[in-house]
Design an enzyme around this catalytic site. Structure first.
Site, PDB file in Angstrom:
ATOM      1  N   CYS A   2      40.371  41.909 -49.333  1.00 33.54           N
ATOM      2  CA  CYS A   2      41.377  42.816 -49.890  1.00 33.54           C
ATOM      3  C   CYS A   2      42.761  42.172 -49.977  1.00 33.54           C
ATOM      4  CB  CYS A   2      41.494  44.053 -49.018  1.00 33.54           C
ATOM      5  SG  CYS A   2      39.932  44.839 -48.682  1.00 33.54           S
ATOM      6  N   ARG A  27      41.221  36.115 -54.106  1.00 30.48           N
ATOM      7  CA  ARG A  27      40.546  36.420 -52.845  1.00 30.48           C
ATOM      8  C   ARG A  27      39.278  37.236 -53.061  1.00 30.48           C
ATOM      9  NH1 ARG A  27      45.045  36.903 -48.747  1.00 30.48           N
ATOM     10  NH2 ARG A  27      43.891  38.591 -47.798  1.00 30.48           N
ATOM     11  N   TRP A  75      37.981  44.973 -51.408  1.00 27.23           N
ATOM     12  CA  TRP A  75      36.718  44.242 -51.346  1.00 27.23           C
ATOM     13  C   TRP A  75      35.851  45.036 -50.372  1.00 27.23           C
ATOM     14  CZ3 TRP A  75      33.770  41.028 -48.023  1.00 27.23           C
ATOM     15  CH2 TRP A  75      32.946  40.131 -48.667  1.00 27.23           C
ATOM     16  N   ASN A  99      44.039  46.637 -45.259  1.00 33.42           N
ATOM     17  CA  ASN A  99      43.085  45.506 -45.235  1.00 33.42           C
ATOM     18  C   ASN A  99      42.507  45.418 -43.841  1.00 33.42           C
ATOM     19  OD1 ASN A  99      43.964  44.871 -47.738  1.00 33.42           O
ATOM     20  ND2 ASN A  99      44.820  42.861 -47.210  1.00 33.42           N
ATOM     21  N   GLY A 100      41.237  45.021 -43.731  1.00 36.98           N
ATOM     22  CA  GLY A 100      40.627  44.853 -42.411  1.00 36.98           C
ATOM     23  C   GLY A 100      39.602  45.941 -42.154  1.00 36.98           C
ATOM     24  N   GLU A 479      22.571  19.974 -44.421  1.00 33.72           N
ATOM     25  CA  GLU A 479      23.815  20.532 -44.966  1.00 33.72           C
ATOM     26  C   GLU A 479      24.950  19.492 -44.922  1.00 33.72           C
ATOM     27  OE1 GLU A 479      24.622  22.816 -46.771  1.00 33.72           O
ATOM     28  OE2 GLU A 479      26.741  23.167 -46.446  1.00 33.72           O
ATOM     29  N   LYS A 483      26.944  18.119 -48.194  1.00 33.97           N
ATOM     30  CA  LYS A 483      28.415  18.169 -48.339  1.00 33.97           C
ATOM     31  C   LYS A 483      28.937  16.795 -48.758  1.00 33.97           C
ATOM     32  CE  LYS A 483      28.952  21.355 -48.676  1.00 33.97           C
ATOM     33  NZ  LYS A 483      28.048  22.434 -48.636  1.00 33.97           N
ATOM     34  N   GLU A 486      27.947  15.873 -52.379  1.00 39.70           N
ATOM     35  CA  GLU A 486      28.616  16.668 -53.411  1.00 39.70           C
ATOM     36  C   GLU A 486      30.021  16.182 -53.712  1.00 39.70           C
ATOM     37  OE1 GLU A 486      28.039  20.679 -51.529  1.00 39.70           O
ATOM     38  OE2 GLU A 486      27.490  21.215 -53.569  1.00 39.70           O
ATOM     39  N   HIS A 502       8.665   7.455 -39.407  1.00 37.51           N
ATOM     40  CA  HIS A 502       7.525   7.590 -40.323  1.00 37.51           C
ATOM     41  C   HIS A 502       7.869   7.103 -41.732  1.00 37.51           C
ATOM     42  CE1 HIS A 502       5.273   9.618 -37.220  1.00 37.51           C
ATOM     43  NE2 HIS A 502       6.336  10.367 -36.973  1.00 37.51           N
ATOM     44  N   LYS A 598      30.282  26.333 -59.462  1.00 38.32           N
ATOM     45  CA  LYS A 598      30.295  27.206 -58.287  1.00 38.32           C
ATOM     46  C   LYS A 598      29.178  28.229 -58.361  1.00 38.32           C
ATOM     47  CE  LYS A 598      32.018  28.553 -54.427  1.00 38.32           C
ATOM     48  NZ  LYS A 598      31.643  27.720 -53.281  1.00 38.32           N
TER      49      LYS A 598
HETATM   50  C1  AGP Z   1      26.890  24.214 -51.909  1.00 42.70           C
HETATM   51  O1  AGP Z   1      27.888  23.367 -51.470  1.00 42.70           O
HETATM   52  C2  AGP Z   1      26.518  24.022 -53.305  1.00 42.70           C
HETATM   53  N1  AGP Z   1      27.613  24.088 -54.173  1.00 42.70           N
HETATM   54  C3  AGP Z   1      25.219  24.648 -53.777  1.00 42.70           C
HETATM   55  O2  AGP Z   1      24.200  23.968 -53.126  1.00 42.70           O
HETATM   56  C4  AGP Z   1      25.003  26.159 -53.580  1.00 42.70           C
HETATM   57  O3  AGP Z   1      24.840  26.442 -52.226  1.00 42.70           O
HETATM   58  C5  AGP Z   1      23.750  26.589 -54.376  1.00 42.70           C
HETATM   59  O4  AGP Z   1      23.989  26.373 -55.735  1.00 42.70           O
HETATM   60  C6  AGP Z   1      23.388  28.032 -54.128  1.00 42.70           C
HETATM   61  O5  AGP Z   1      24.396  28.887 -54.511  1.00 42.70           O
HETATM   62  P1  AGP Z   1      24.440  30.382 -54.041  1.00 42.70           P
HETATM   63  O6  AGP Z   1      24.596  30.410 -52.576  1.00 42.70           O
HETATM   64  O7  AGP Z   1      25.633  30.950 -54.768  1.00 42.70           O
HETATM   65  O8  AGP Z   1      23.173  31.043 -54.473  1.00 42.70           O
END
Ligand code: AGP
Length: 603
Positions: A2, A27, A75, A99-100, A479, A483, A486, A502, A598
């Site tokens: 929010c 936001r 939100w 907010n909150g 993960e 990161k 990417e 292996h 995104k």
């Molecule tokens: C994460 O850093 C990525 N940009 C990507 O792997 C993302 O997590 C994936 O595309 C899934 O997206 P979502 O969580 O919006 O479904």
């Protein structure tokens, strides 16, 4: 999350309120509203969806001349994103925005209902305005009524309230949610939930502290804490708009990494009561009919799912199977209605995840979405939703969305264990205590960040990175590698440490960088042997552990934790910061890495 704005002065109120809300748009929100008090009358407008809807609704509205106004983008946390649930909320003569989360709103609401107060919305916020008016009906002045209202509230709040009882005054309060006051050279007073909306309007601001509240009138601001008067500590506002949105961080991703401690607090808020996890959103699922869980997701959300699969089986004793959504869709899966089908998505729009969800629904499965965006396609499609409450994430590389997904899944595991009576109460207590310690574990240690910055110059080349871990630290390794890939464009893989021998160990030499996640609370000795095997083959080792490891080429010492998830989140922070620092040194666009989007709405 929010946004809040407020204004006292002679200018056109609508202009600042709408432009201020526009600055807070990033936001994330699902509805918006304003209220303006002028000449003894309050006008209020609300609209769902984009701010342009509110803009259109107020097109012919004008409010120049002295008056006061408040505005809000909502939100949804309690109640759907409808116009009725949008702020401001009103009583008989007062309007409030907030907010909150008010944690004790149910108790307050029950008392007010007994007094015959009628509620229009499903929000927690509405209790504030009714409580304020109740104190006035009982003979308090507006000032003491506001003070009493604030002292009755538990939880997190930034509040602005206006009332016909004091038509020149904006009442305000702040606890655990940001609120900024600004003053212009023309003696106008402004409020906002961040400084971005105030740029260009004021030259000095004050960032309120937790527990502070008060009231602002034309020319004067009264500030209090625990009924004691406080001095105003105004400071110059010198930011430009974009850096204000980044709050001084170099990139949105960096800001989002630092924000994790706070947003995880939001994820937890109102969801733990004593020794229980409370997920009202799931109260209609009959867990007696659920014997297993299948989770589908992509990318980072898939890594959160994999982490949860360990938790579901270990803590809730429920079988859990995890699949990448794009694989699941075409494998002709065997599905049955005693399996709960869970999808995880930050954006709520990922095409493969959405289609997997539709498939499960068509097969008659009960479906649950764990998502950061209310009203997204995935949320609208699923039978049930748990919102992760990370706030909008701008960096393409997901950080705080991942942290809040894991926390939500952990909460859900405990909730399910309670529903199915598979989790002993002592274990439940330990888990809840561990959960509540996570916001602290997520505080970025500046010394570690600085060390990662220094180390990063040694990791700009080489023929690859292996992030290795065991148990829940294996999905974390995946993960961490994602990161780095990417945003640095360097090749990185996540691997279960026990699997290196292996095959992948054939790659080991001094140009192979191994990032070893070596927690003390889980399989330390097993992990140590795996790392020693790599060291013997001359791989360059960056070890992340609370225990000094003499074979490490580089070493990041983490804090001592008593629960693996504490170590998990601290190591998550370190891998995120490492990727960030390498990417910055390589001169890459951290927030918008090449080739990535995104929201992945194509298969
Ligand atoms: C994460 O850093 C990525 N940009 C990507 O792997 C993302 O997590 C994936 O595309 C899934 O997206 P979502 O969580 O919006 O479904």
């Amino acid at each position: 999350m929010c946004g809040i704005v407020g204004y006292i002065g002679v200018k056109e109120k609508r202009n600042f309120l709408l432009s201020g809300l526009k600055e807070l748009e990033y936001r994330g929100y699902d509805s918006a509203g304003i209220a303006v008090l002028k000449n003894g009358e309050i006008d209020s407008f609300k609209a769902t969806g984009k701010l342009s809807h509110l803009d259109a609704k107020t097109k012919n509205y004008s409010s120049s001349g002295f008056g006061i106004g408040i505005g809000h983008t909502r939100w949804a946390t309690h109640g759907k994103p409808t116009e009725i649930n949008a702020h401001p909320h009103w009583g008989k003569f007062s309007y409030v925005i907030h907010n909150g989360i008010i944690e004790n709103y149910k108790e307050i609401k029950e008392d007010l209902l007994k007094d015959g107060v009628e509620f229009l919305s499903q929000t927690d916020t509405e209790v504030i305005v009714h409580l304020f008016e109740k104190f006035i009906r009982n003979g308090e002045t507006a000032f003491s009524a506001f003070e009493k209202t604030v002292s009755s509230l538990q939880g997190a709040y930034a509040i602005l309230l206006i009332s016909l009882k004091e038509p020149d005054v904006i009442f305000f309060a702040k606890n655990a949610v940001p609120l900024v006051i600004g003053k212009s050279t023309d003696n106008e007073i402004f409020f906002s939930s961040s400084d971005a909306p105030l740029i260009g309007w004021v030259k000095e601001v004050m960032y309120l502290e937790d527990g502070q509240y008060g009231w602002a009138q034309n020319h004067s601001i009264t500030l209090l804490k625990n009924t004691t008067s406080q001095s105003l500590k105004m400071q110059p506002l010198t930011l430009d708009k974009i850096s204000a949105q980044k709050d001084g961080y170099r990139f949105f991703m960096e800001k989002e990494i630092y924000e994790q401690s706070l947003v995880v607090g939001e994820t937890l808020m109102g969801r733990i009561k004593g020794n229980s996890v409370v997920l009202d959103e799931l109260s209609h699922i009959n867990f007696d009919n659920i014997n297993a869980i299948k989770i589908c997701a992509c990318g980072t959300s898939y890594h959160a799912a994999l982490t949860a699969s360990y938790l579901f089986e270990r803590l809730a004793k429920v079988r859990c199977n995890v699949e990448i959504a794009s694989e699941f869709r075409y494998k002709t899966p065997l599905l049955d209605t005693t399996t709960l089908f869970v999808v995880i998505s930050q954006s709520g729009e990922t095409a493969d995840t959405l289609e997997a969800l539709k498939m499960a629904k068509n097969r008659g499965m009960t479906t649950l979405a764990i998502c950061n965006v209310d009203n997204s396609s995935i949320v609208r499609t699923a039978d049930f939703t748990l919102l992760t409450r990370a706030g909008i994430e701008k960096g393409v590389a997901s950080t705080k969305a991942f942290a809040t997904q894991v926390i939500t899944l952990w909460l859900f595991t405990l909730f399910m264990g309670e529903q199915k009576k598979t989790i002993p109460s002592e274990l439940m207590t330990e888990e809840i205590e561990a959960l509540l310690r996570i916001p602290l574990a997520l505080h970025v240690d500046e010394a570690i960040h600085e060390k990662l910055h220094r180390l990063s110059k040694r990791y700009l080349h080489g023929h690859g990175f292996f992030f290795i871990g065991r148990d829940i630290f294996y999905p974390l390794a995946l993960e961490g590698a994602l990161k780095l890939k990417e945003i640095s464009y360097l090749h990185a893989e996540g691997y279960p440490a026990g699997e290196m021998k292996h095959g992948p160990i054939a790659l080991a030499d001094s140009e192979l960088f191994t990032i070893a996640l070596m927690p003390k609370t889980l399989l330390y000795d097993k992990m140590k042997s795996n790392v020693e095997e790599l060291s013997a083959r001359d791989s360059t080792l960056l070890v992340i552990s609370p225990e000094t490891f003499e074979l490490a080429d580089d070493f990041i010492k983490t804090k001592a934790h008593i629960h693996p998830m504490g170590e998990f989140f601290e190591m998550m922070l370190i891998t995120q910061l490492l990727a960030l620092e390498i990417s910055i040194r390589l001169g890459n666009d951290v927030d918008m890495p090449r080739n990535l989007a995104k929201s992945v709405t194509v298969e």
